[in-house]
Each structure stands twice: as C-alpha cells, then as structure tokens.
Design a protein around this motif. Structure first.
Motif, PDB file in Angstrom:
ATOM      1  N   SER A 222      -1.868  -2.987 -11.398  1.00 27.24           N
ATOM      2  CA  SER A 222      -1.552  -3.126  -9.971  1.00 27.24           C
ATOM      3  C   SER A 222      -0.982  -4.504  -9.632  1.00 27.24           C
ATOM      4  CB  SER A 222      -2.800  -2.875  -9.109  1.00 27.24           C
ATOM      5  OG  SER A 222      -3.144  -1.519  -9.113  1.00 27.24           O
ATOM      6  N   LEU A 223      -0.965  -5.402 -10.595  1.00 22.98           N
ATOM      7  CA  LEU A 223      -0.424  -6.739 -10.336  1.00 22.98           C
ATOM      8  C   LEU A 223       1.040  -6.711  -9.889  1.00 22.98           C
ATOM      9  CD1 LEU A 223      -2.079  -8.891 -13.157  1.00 22.98           C
ATOM     10  CD2 LEU A 223      -2.587  -8.911 -10.706  1.00 22.98           C
ATOM     11  N   PRO A 224       1.891  -5.819 -10.432  1.00 23.31           N
ATOM     12  CA  PRO A 224       3.273  -5.759  -9.915  1.00 23.31           C
ATOM     13  C   PRO A 224       3.323  -5.440  -8.424  1.00 23.31           C
ATOM     14  CG  PRO A 224       3.143  -4.673 -12.044  1.00 23.31           C
ATOM     15  CD  PRO A 224       1.736  -4.988 -11.652  1.00 23.31           C
ATOM     16  N   GLU A 225       2.473  -4.492  -7.957  1.00 21.31           N
ATOM     17  CA  GLU A 225       2.422  -4.190  -6.525  1.00 21.31           C
ATOM     18  C   GLU A 225       2.016  -5.422  -5.730  1.00 21.31           C
ATOM     19  OE1 GLU A 225       1.555   0.017  -8.124  1.00 21.31           O
ATOM     20  OE2 GLU A 225       1.332  -2.024  -8.797  1.00 21.31           O
ATOM     21  N   LEU A 226       1.001  -6.139  -6.247  1.00 18.31           N
ATOM     22  CA  LEU A 226       0.496  -7.329  -5.557  1.00 18.31           C
ATOM     23  C   LEU A 226       1.574  -8.402  -5.455  1.00 18.31           C
ATOM     24  CD1 LEU A 226      -1.886  -8.864  -4.279  1.00 18.31           C
ATOM     25  CD2 LEU A 226      -2.533  -9.618  -6.581  1.00 18.31           C
ATOM     26  N   ILE A 227       2.219  -8.695  -6.592  1.00 15.21           N
ATOM     27  CA  ILE A 227       3.257  -9.734  -6.620  1.00 15.21           C
ATOM     28  C   ILE A 227       4.431  -9.355  -5.730  1.00 15.21           C
ATOM     29  CG2 ILE A 227       4.938 -10.909  -8.104  1.00 15.21           C
ATOM     30  CD1 ILE A 227       2.839 -10.469 -10.409  1.00 15.21           C
ATOM     31  N   THR A 228       4.863  -8.093  -5.815  1.00 15.34           N
ATOM     32  CA  THR A 228       6.006  -7.629  -5.029  1.00 15.34           C
ATOM     33  C   THR A 228       5.715  -7.675  -3.537  1.00 15.34           C
ATOM     34  OG1 THR A 228       6.675  -6.164  -6.836  1.00 15.34           O
ATOM     35  CG2 THR A 228       7.620  -5.719  -4.676  1.00 15.34           C
ATOM     36  N   SER A 229       4.527  -7.201  -3.135  1.00 14.09           N
ATOM     37  CA  SER A 229       4.185  -7.170  -1.711  1.00 14.09           C
ATOM     38  C   SER A 229       4.000  -8.576  -1.140  1.00 14.09           C
ATOM     39  CB  SER A 229       2.916  -6.337  -1.480  1.00 14.09           C
ATOM     40  OG  SER A 229       3.173  -4.971  -1.712  1.00 14.09           O
ATOM     41  N   ALA A 241       7.035  -4.390   1.910  1.00 18.18           N
ATOM     42  CA  ALA A 241       5.668  -4.670   1.477  1.00 18.18           C
ATOM     43  C   ALA A 241       4.761  -3.459   1.650  1.00 18.18           C
ATOM     44  CB  ALA A 241       5.109  -5.863   2.260  1.00 18.18           C
ATOM     45  N   LEU A 242       4.744  -2.881   2.858  1.00 18.98           N
ATOM     46  CA  LEU A 242       3.858  -1.749   3.135  1.00 18.98           C
ATOM     47  C   LEU A 242       4.387  -0.470   2.491  1.00 18.98           C
ATOM     48  CD1 LEU A 242       1.207  -1.248   4.549  1.00 18.98           C
ATOM     49  CD2 LEU A 242       2.459  -0.593   6.606  1.00 18.98           C
ATOM     50  N   GLY A 243       5.716  -0.302   2.497  1.00 15.35           N
ATOM     51  CA  GLY A 243       6.305   0.869   1.849  1.00 15.35           C
ATOM     52  C   GLY A 243       5.989   0.898   0.367  1.00 15.35           C
ATOM     53  N   ASN A 244       5.985  -0.276  -0.262  1.00 14.05           N
ATOM     54  CA  ASN A 244       5.640  -0.399  -1.676  1.00 14.05           C
ATOM     55  C   ASN A 244       4.237   0.126  -1.952  1.00 14.05           C
ATOM     56  OD1 ASN A 244       5.332  -1.343  -4.376  1.00 14.05           O
ATOM     57  ND2 ASN A 244       4.576  -3.297  -3.629  1.00 14.05           N
ATOM     58  N   ILE A 245       3.280  -0.275  -1.121  1.00 11.78           N
ATOM     59  CA  ILE A 245       1.879   0.101  -1.319  1.00 11.78           C
ATOM     60  C   ILE A 245       1.671   1.599  -1.095  1.00 11.78           C
ATOM     61  CG2 ILE A 245      -0.477  -0.232  -0.460  1.00 11.78           C
ATOM     62  CD1 ILE A 245       0.681  -3.124   0.405  1.00 11.78           C
ATOM     63  N   ILE A 246       2.179   2.106   0.024  1.00  9.05           N
ATOM     64  CA  ILE A 246       2.003   3.527   0.358  1.00  9.05           C
ATOM     65  C   ILE A 246       2.735   4.409  -0.651  1.00  9.05           C
ATOM     66  CG2 ILE A 246       2.439   5.315   2.096  1.00  9.05           C
ATOM     67  CD1 ILE A 246       2.228   3.008   4.190  1.00  9.05           C
ATOM     68  N   GLY A 247       3.987   4.042  -0.957  1.00 10.13           N
ATOM     69  CA  GLY A 247       4.765   4.810  -1.926  1.00 10.13           C
ATOM     70  C   GLY A 247       4.109   4.817  -3.303  1.00 10.13           C
ATOM     71  N   SER A 248       3.539   3.683  -3.708  1.00 10.74           N
ATOM     72  CA  SER A 248       2.865   3.592  -5.004  1.00 10.74           C
ATOM     73  C   SER A 248       1.674   4.534  -5.076  1.00 10.74           C
ATOM     74  CB  SER A 248       2.398   2.152  -5.271  1.00 10.74           C
ATOM     75  OG  SER A 248       3.491   1.288  -5.443  1.00 10.74           O
ATOM     76  N   ASN A 249       0.864   4.571  -4.008  1.00  9.76           N
ATOM     77  CA  ASN A 249      -0.310   5.432  -4.001  1.00  9.76           C
ATOM     78  C   ASN A 249       0.061   6.910  -4.060  1.00  9.76           C
ATOM     79  OD1 ASN A 249      -1.724   3.049  -3.766  1.00  9.76           O
ATOM     80  ND2 ASN A 249      -3.033   3.742  -2.106  1.00  9.76           N
ATOM     81  N   ILE A 250       1.114   7.286  -3.334  1.00 11.82           N
ATOM     82  CA  ILE A 250       1.587   8.670  -3.371  1.00 11.82           C
ATOM     83  C   ILE A 250       2.101   9.011  -4.771  1.00 11.82           C
ATOM     84  CG2 ILE A 250       3.353  10.267  -2.490  1.00 11.82           C
ATOM     85  CD1 ILE A 250       3.179   8.684   0.187  1.00 11.82           C
ATOM     86  N   PHE A 251       2.898   8.112  -5.332  1.00  8.99           N
ATOM     87  CA  PHE A 251       3.463   8.288  -6.672  1.00  8.99           C
ATOM     88  C   PHE A 251       2.362   8.411  -7.724  1.00  8.99           C
ATOM     89  CE2 PHE A 251       5.193   6.571 -10.651  1.00  8.99           C
ATOM     90  CZ  PHE A 251       6.381   7.272 -10.782  1.00  8.99           C
ATOM     91  N   ASN A 252       1.338   7.552  -7.622  1.00 13.43           N
ATOM     92  CA  ASN A 252       0.254   7.538  -8.606  1.00 13.43           C
ATOM     93  C   ASN A 252      -0.469   8.880  -8.691  1.00 13.43           C
ATOM     94  OD1 ASN A 252       0.741   4.900  -9.318  1.00 13.43           O
ATOM     95  ND2 ASN A 252      -0.902   4.034  -8.074  1.00 13.43           N
ATOM     96  N   VAL A 253      -0.787   9.464  -7.532  1.00 14.32           N
ATOM     97  CA  VAL A 253      -1.543  10.722  -7.524  1.00 14.32           C
ATOM     98  C   VAL A 253      -0.651  11.896  -7.899  1.00 14.32           C
ATOM     99  CG1 VAL A 253      -2.839  12.357  -6.104  1.00 14.32           C
ATOM    100  CG2 VAL A 253      -3.249   9.907  -5.856  1.00 14.32           C
ATOM    101  N   PHE A 254       0.445  12.060  -7.178  1.00 14.73           N
ATOM    102  CA  PHE A 254       1.271  13.246  -7.354  1.00 14.73           C
ATOM    103  C   PHE A 254       2.045  13.257  -8.668  1.00 14.73           C
ATOM    104  CE2 PHE A 254       1.559  13.847  -2.487  1.00 14.73           C
ATOM    105  CZ  PHE A 254       0.402  14.609  -2.503  1.00 14.73           C
TER     106      PHE A 254
END
Length: 319
Positions: A222-229, A241-254
């Motif tokens: 998750s460090l890439p998400e942290l650094i990017t945001s 920043a927020l799109g990165n976090i929300i999009g990542s969570n959707i991508f991770n599950v689905f």
C-alpha cells in the motif's frame, strides 16, 4: 538473506509502481483524460499493481491467507492511514459525484466480499471459500465499474481536451511507454520476492499467513498509494488523491481477488470475516466524513489514523 530479498522486493514494488504511474498518467493526460478519471483508473490501478501481483502470485503458490489478508489489510490501510495522513497534509475536497457514486461503489465491493466469504453462515458449509464462481462474480462487478468509468470518460473528455490543448507540449510516447512497461516488470518481480520471503519469515516466527498478509505485506504493497496520494495532496490535487484510494479499493476486491480466486479457490479463515466487517465500517465512516462540507478535514484524518493504530493492536493481539 531472506530479509534482504524482502527489502529488495518492496523497493522494486514501490519504485516500479512509481515509474508505472508516472508513465501511464502522462499517457492518459496525452489522451485527454480528466484528473478524477486518472485517479480512479490509471493511478489507482497502477498503485494497486503490487497488491494484484502479490495476491495472484500467492494464489498460484497456494498461500490463500496472504492473498486475502493482503487485499483486506491494504483496503483498511488505504481508508485509514492513506486518507488520514493525506487529509492532515491538506484537507481533501470531495466531489458530489464521488459521494454519490464512487464511494458507494467501494462500499458495494466490501459488502459483496462479505457475502461471498460467509459460506459457513449463509450456506452451512464446513469452511469459507472464495470459489472460482465467486471470482467470476467479482470480475463481473469490475466490468460494471469499468463501464461506469467509460461513461464518465465520455462525458468529461471534451472538457479535459479543451483544458490540455493549450499547453503545446509534444507527448514523449517512447519515454512514457518505457516507464510504464519497465515499472510493470519491476512490480511483477518485486511481488514474487515479497510473497516468497514474507511467507518464509512468517513461518520462522510462527505467524499465520493471514497475519502476514494483513500487516507486513498489506502495508508494504500500500506504500505506492500512500506516496502517490501524499504527493497529490501536496500539489492540491484532491481529485487524484481520493480517486486513487477509492479506485484502488474497488480494484483490489473486484479484480485482484476475482482473478486470484479464478486461478485457485481461496480458503478464508473465519476470523477474516471480522476484518471485512471493519473494512465496511471504515468505508461508511469515509462516506460520512466526505458528506460533511464535501471534504475530509484534518480532524477526520486524525480519527482515521487512530482507528488504524487500534486495529493493528487488535490483530496482533488476536493472532
């Protein structure tokens, strides 16, 4: 030597994701994609590449605990620490569309995962599994999300194109393609090193695969998400920043769990159900915070970060 290889793996994951996002984002900008769309797709999927690689490699090697724990732990880390620290640096402005559509989509991902892993409760089975059939269901949801994204792109493309045509800069296609492909290769190789060596260290210390996935691997990937945001927040790019976090969570599950479970059905430890419930609660909390004046402020950031510290204490004691 094992610890050194683990560190090298994390470095490759982080730098690979950095190059991948840099190259892919510039390609997306050249194609006139809006900042929110870049955050939800190119940046989100790029920074989630380590999670995808680690979970898929774990599934191939039969380490279901690492695959599941990595995704759930990463999503909780994203909502609490990544959003929390980013909001502390610069309050995150939240668009109305994000509150009405994107965050609820992340909620849908969490709830769908909870239903699919509750085989003992819902179907009176002897164990919880994410089967290949469940994997196809998750990928179907991901296809729906992509359709939504394409609709957003279609509506926003003309506006983004007007804003970007005035720069007069020629796109460096060769450089950006090399960055993107090279970054992806580093991510794949780094993911292999992380899974292999983290699992070996876990066995040496008597830790369960799920605990390793929820902590060491989840935080590392998750460090890439942290650094990017954080970078986006400093540059006052709240949408990315927020799109990165929300999009990542959707991508991770689905996508990540969907793909991993199709490769090899994933056995789910009973106690992981509670972690998924915590992920749902954190997503609801993010939605509530987002609705207050359409931003996630510094106080909300502190609350989210504290929640993660408490969660870490809980899972360490539990395991």
């Amino acid at each position: 030597m094992t610890y050194l290889l683990l560190i090298i793996g994390f470095v490759l994951l982080i730098k690979g994701a950095d190059f991948f996002v840099d190259g892919a984002s510039k390609i997306a900008q050249t194609l006139h994609v809006s900042p929110l769309l870049i955050g939800l797709t190119v940046v989100a999927f790029g920074t989630s590449s380590p999670e995808a690689t680690v979970s898929i490699v774990s599934a191939l090697e039969g380490n279901a605990g690492v695959a599941m724990g990595n995704v759930v732990g990463s999503n909780i880390f994203n909502i609490t620490i990544v959003v929390g620290i980013t909001a502390l640096l610069n309050p995150l402005q939240v668009e109305n569309e994000t509150i009405r559509k994107e965050i609820p989509f992340a909620m849908l991902a969490s709830v769908a995962l909870l239903i699919l892993i509750s085989d003992i409760t819902l179907q009176s089975m002897g164990a919880n599994y994410i089967t290949r059939g469940d994997g196809f269901v998750l990928l179907l949801f991901f296809a729906v999300f992509l359709y939504y994204i394409f609709e957003v792109a279609r509506k926003s493309r003309d506006k983004a194109k007007q804003e970007q045509t005035n720069t007069g800069e020629k796109p460096l296609w060769t450089k950006n393609i090399i960055l993107t492909v090279g970054g992806l290769l580093a991510i794949i190789f780094g993911g292999e090193l992380v899974v292999t060596n983290a699992t070996e260290i876990a066995l040496l210390f008597g830790m369960s695969e799920t605990l390793v996935g929820l902590t060491i691997v989840a935080i590392g990937t998750s460090l890439p998400e942290l650094i990017t945001s954080i970078t986006a927040a400093i540059k006052k790019q709240s949408e990315i920043a927020l799109g990165n976090i929300i999009g990542s969570n959707i991508f991770n599950v689905f996508f990540v769990l969907g793909s991993a479970s199709i490769i090899s059905p994933l056995a789910v430890e009973n106690k992981l159900v509670l972690d998924v419930l915590i992920m749902i609660v954190m997503t609801i909390l993010l939605l509530i915070f987002s609705r207050t004046h359409f931003k996630v402020g510094k106080l909300e950031g502190v609350i989210l970060a504290v929640f993660y510290i408490l969660y870490m204490i809980y899972i360490i004691i539990r395991n």
